[in-house]
Design an enzyme around this catalytic site. Structure first.
Site, PDB file in Angstrom:
ATOM      1  N   GLU A 289      46.669 -35.010  64.256  1.00 31.31           N
ATOM      2  CA  GLU A 289      46.338 -35.543  65.336  1.00 31.31           C
ATOM      3  C   GLU A 289      47.602 -35.954  66.075  1.00 31.31           C
ATOM      4  O   GLU A 289      48.455 -36.695  65.452  1.00 31.31           O
ATOM      5  CB  GLU A 289      45.584 -36.753  65.239  1.00 31.31           C
ATOM      6  CG  GLU A 289      45.528 -37.652  66.805  1.00 31.31           C
ATOM      7  CD  GLU A 289      44.776 -39.105  66.137  1.00 31.31           C
ATOM      8  OE1 GLU A 289      44.019 -39.292  65.036  1.00 31.31           O
ATOM      9  OE2 GLU A 289      45.179 -39.876  66.924  1.00 31.31           O
TER      10      GLU A 289
ATOM     11  N   ARG B  88      51.498 -40.502  72.547  1.00 28.91           N
ATOM     12  CA  ARG B  88      52.335 -41.767  72.563  1.00 28.91           C
ATOM     13  C   ARG B  88      53.749 -41.420  72.990  1.00 28.91           C
ATOM     14  O   ARG B  88      54.643 -42.268  73.222  1.00 28.91           O
ATOM     15  CB  ARG B  88      52.395 -42.704  71.516  1.00 28.91           C
ATOM     16  CG  ARG B  88      51.130 -43.237  70.967  1.00 28.91           C
ATOM     17  CD  ARG B  88      50.978 -43.946  69.820  1.00 28.91           C
ATOM     18  NE  ARG B  88      49.489 -43.571  69.156  1.00 28.91           N
ATOM     19  CZ  ARG B  88      49.385 -44.221  68.072  1.00 28.91           C
ATOM     20  NH1 ARG B  88      50.116 -44.769  67.380  1.00 28.91           N
ATOM     21  NH2 ARG B  88      48.259 -43.990  67.639  1.00 28.91           N
TER      22      ARG B  88
ATOM     23  N   LYS C  43      35.503 -42.715  66.031  1.00 25.19           N
ATOM     24  CA  LYS C  43      36.505 -43.380  65.608  1.00 25.19           C
ATOM     25  C   LYS C  43      36.473 -44.795  65.292  1.00 25.19           C
ATOM     26  O   LYS C  43      35.882 -45.532  66.071  1.00 25.19           O
ATOM     27  CB  LYS C  43      37.857 -43.096  66.197  1.00 25.19           C
ATOM     28  CG  LYS C  43      39.206 -43.505  65.821  1.00 25.19           C
ATOM     29  CD  LYS C  43      40.362 -42.811  66.528  1.00 25.19           C
ATOM     30  CE  LYS C  43      41.749 -43.588  66.232  1.00 25.19           C
ATOM     31  NZ  LYS C  43      42.893 -42.645  66.286  1.00 25.19           N
TER      32      LYS C  43
HETATM   33  C1  3PG Z   1      45.718 -44.680  65.136  1.00 23.66           C
HETATM   34  O1  3PG Z   1      45.854 -44.211  66.410  1.00 23.66           O
HETATM   35  O2  3PG Z   1      44.843 -44.028  64.583  1.00 23.66           O
HETATM   36  C2  3PG Z   1      46.650 -45.455  64.450  1.00 23.66           C
HETATM   37  O3  3PG Z   1      47.840 -45.657  64.969  1.00 23.66           O
HETATM   38  C3  3PG Z   1      46.921 -45.414  63.104  1.00 23.66           C
HETATM   39  O4  3PG Z   1      47.060 -46.648  62.444  1.00 23.66           O
HETATM   40  P1  3PG Z   1      48.009 -46.745  61.154  1.00 23.66           P
HETATM   41  O5  3PG Z   1      49.652 -46.772  61.967  1.00 23.66           O
HETATM   42  O6  3PG Z   1      47.688 -47.941  60.736  1.00 23.66           O
HETATM   43  O7  3PG Z   1      47.913 -45.599  60.418  1.00 23.66           O
END
Ligand code: 3PG
Length: 219
Positions: free
Chosen positions: A46, A50, A134
């Site tokens: 994915e 950002r 999600k």
């Molecule tokens: C996401 O967008 O799914 C999260 O930022 C993932 O979270 P993590 O950094 O705790 O893995």
């Protein structure tokens, strides 16, 4: 149909098992990372909106690796969503549930899954056609125990979930033991600090370890 798109995607994500959530600053790093992850056996990733480079990376990676199941993440507005699918993303996800984005996805048959954190959001999103959710931020919300409790009243609806947020090599097996959880995701593979430091061997080693663990769990 929007519902069918999600069911198809849920099947593909179940085969893939692990979805690295990537925060990438430039196209070259993005392509090198997709190549490294694929070499380690991963089938999907994915790419999050950002960073400014996200759209360019999705476009370039789609061309270079047509068989890699490429998703767009942190999809926060209509432009992100349209851009992701125009550029060839196979799916898109968001941290939260924005009904306007779900309606757009349903109109255009985009395989888009919003984030949910409560039963109320599951029900509202379900009414708009969402079947693959999600679950974010998974660990902070109570982890696998919380998600199992959210799923329980809706089991007869055949919904699918992909938790992210605090999911790591140490806990992902617990999530994948739940039948409705098709895949897990997170930033623990292709970590921003490893990318910055150029730790390519470590990135590949971590990805291979994750795939070996996945094989042990799912056979
Ligand atoms: C996401 O967008 O799914 C999260 O930022 C993932 O979270 P993590 O950094 O705790 O893995």
């Amino acid at each position: 149909m929007y519902v069918d798109k999600q069911k198809d995607l849920a099947g593909k994500l179940r085969s893939a098992g692990i979805v690295p959530v990537l925060v990438l600053e430039d196209v070259d790093t993005g392509l090198k990372l997709c190549e490294t992850l694929q070499r380690a056996g991963l089938r999907t990733a994915e790419i999050t909106f950002r960073t400014k480079a996200a759209a360019q990376i999705i476009e370039a990676a789609k061309k270079r690796f047509p068989d890699f199941l490429l998703g767009a993440g942190t999809v926060l507005n209509r432009d992100h969503l349209n851009q992701a699918f125009d550029l060839g993303a196979a799916f898109a996800v968001a941290p939260g549930f924005n009904p306007a984005l779900v309606k757009l996805a349903a109109d255009r048959d985009y395989a888009f899954s919003p984030g949910i954190a409560t039963p109320s959001e599951v029900e509202q999103a379900h009414e708009l056609g969402v079947r693959l959710f999600k679950f974010f931020p998974a660990e902070a919300l109570g982890g696998v125990a919380m998600l199992k409790n959210i799923i329980a009243p809706y089991r007869h609806l055949g919904l699918s979930f992909m938790p992210t947020g605090g999911v790591t090599a140490a806990n992902f097996a617990d999530y994948l033991a739940v039948p409705e959880i098709v895949s897990v995701g997170g930033t623990w593979l292709g970590r921003a600090d490893d990318l910055k430091a150029g730790n390519w061997d470590k990135i590949e080693k971590d990805a291979k370890a994750a795939m070996e663990a996945l094989k042990r769990i799912r056979g």
